[in-house]
Design an enzyme around this catalytic site. Sequence first.
Site, PDB file in Angstrom:
ATOM      1  N   ASN A 145      39.070  13.083   3.914  1.00 47.80           N
ATOM      2  CA  ASN A 145      37.696  12.630   4.341  1.00 47.80           C
ATOM      3  C   ASN A 145      37.161  12.737   5.859  1.00 47.80           C
ATOM      4  OD1 ASN A 145      36.545  11.385   2.070  1.00 47.80           O
ATOM      5  ND2 ASN A 145      37.923   9.302   2.451  1.00 47.80           N
ATOM      6  N   PHE A 403      44.708   8.621  -0.816  1.00 42.97           N
ATOM      7  CA  PHE A 403      45.175   9.338   0.252  1.00 42.97           C
ATOM      8  C   PHE A 403      43.974   9.983   1.070  1.00 42.97           C
ATOM      9  CE2 PHE A 403      47.883  10.477  -3.495  1.00 42.97           C
ATOM     10  CZ  PHE A 403      48.387   9.264  -3.371  1.00 42.97           C
ATOM     11  N   CYS A 404      42.771   9.040   1.082  1.00 46.24           N
ATOM     12  CA  CYS A 404      41.592   9.708   1.839  1.00 46.24           C
ATOM     13  C   CYS A 404      41.070  11.160   1.460  1.00 46.24           C
ATOM     14  CB  CYS A 404      41.929   9.806   3.488  1.00 46.24           C
ATOM     15  SG  CYS A 404      42.101   8.194   4.232  1.00 46.24           S
ATOM     16  N   ASN A 405      41.395  11.449   0.152  1.00 46.22           N
ATOM     17  CA  ASN A 405      41.129  12.775  -0.411  1.00 46.22           C
ATOM     18  C   ASN A 405      40.450  12.555  -1.835  1.00 46.22           C
ATOM     19  OD1 ASN A 405      41.092  15.442  -1.293  1.00 46.22           O
ATOM     20  ND2 ASN A 405      42.923  15.931  -0.320  1.00 46.22           N
TER      21      ASN A 405
END
Length: 477
Positions: A145, A403-405
């Site tokens: 992100n 996972f901020c993805n």
Amino acid sequence: MAALLETDVALRQAYADFSARYPAYTATRHLDDLRAAEYSRLDEQGHIYVDYTGGGLYADRQLREHMGLLQKGVFGNPHSSNPTSLAATELDEHARHFVLEYFNADPDVYTVIFTQNASGALKLVGESYPFAPGDRYVLTFDNHNSVNGVREFARARGASVHYIPVLPPDLRADTSVFEQLLAETKPGQKTLFAYPGQSNFSGVQHPLEWIARTQAAGWDVLVDFAAFAPTNRLDLGQWTPDFVDLSFYKLFGYPTGIGALIARKDKLAKLQRPWFAGGTITMASVQGDGYYLAEGERGFEDGTINYLNIPAVEIGLKFLQSVGIDAIHTRVMALAGWLLEQLLSLQHSNGKPLVRLYGPATTEGRGSTVTINLFDANGSLFDFRDVERAANERQISLRTGCFCNPGAGEVANNLTADDMRGCFGQEERLTFEEFLLVMDGRASGAVRVSLGIVSNFSDVYHLMQFVRTFVDRSAGR
């Protein structure tokens, strides 16, 4: 006691089979000695740590050396020329040069800017890159992100944003879109291209050959090496991206709160900072209403750098150097290969697979980050939060969520653009729990396992014993 002995026998038998099929692992036995000497707390406390992509683990030696340095010295704020300031400056500048040395980066070509973390490094590039109408920001779907966030700087300045999709099941980039965007490059058009050296979601390692190809077309290249560098050799003499971001705690656990932007000096000179701060200027005036930004890395290190912890970065890198990054890579990839085989072999009694893998099924072109979801015999999803709770009870530290993805997660879980657009534009923010209701039972996250410096066979063996407990269980229980 009998059950414990049976487990020990089964573990020894499994290890014998594993080492016969992955003989390279036996050349890394010095890492077992390292674990016993420097990470004994893992086994003493019964931890199974498989979250190295989330954060590395520090060795006892790192702490001893850093604490000894602080105890023996007197160090002041580097923004002065008194004796204690000069002592701190000398240590910090030595660490700066050693970062370049560790990554084989030519000091005539590259410089190091210390930041709070990899995200801070990315923000420096995003806020300072000279986007203008007609320019482009190109990035792959599977970026963190903090890389995605740069698009907001690009759009604010009139540049367009172009995503390169990743394709299931391996979640590798769609090279046809990459080639099309490369072919559409216009003279005088600035393009910033950003991608992860290794996806923190799928473990996919995108081609580093993209760096030279896109630079030849006039693109500037930012490679996020935060998930790559802890278990892979990063040679900035061979691969020469314009910008590299790192978080040092991911490499060696300690200290947290320090990252770096490693930048080519010629490309750093192109960046236009939107503000100035203490430490970043050679001169500023209130009445004269002006300022002169310092050249090089000084113009990007806002305020006072983390001068007491920066020397610990050099200590950590020298520790990794003594261990050997190639040995770490060999070990984790052997373990990842066995783990992938074992996970994909698990079936319920009716023949349905327990595990759905998001990413490559072999070790070719991937790292040791393995992301999965678990499904029962009827195809119903085990909630990743329930999986994590069960893992916690066994002292297994893994990671769950997206996972901020978000890009990789959306593709992996078959979430469409329409699905996701429906989550935005409402009067009130959607909570995560409300988002799960909108998804109506579909996967919206996953379970991630990642290996690192002192991972061993026992870790992955006991992890598999845990995963097997979900065979023939109902997701409703």
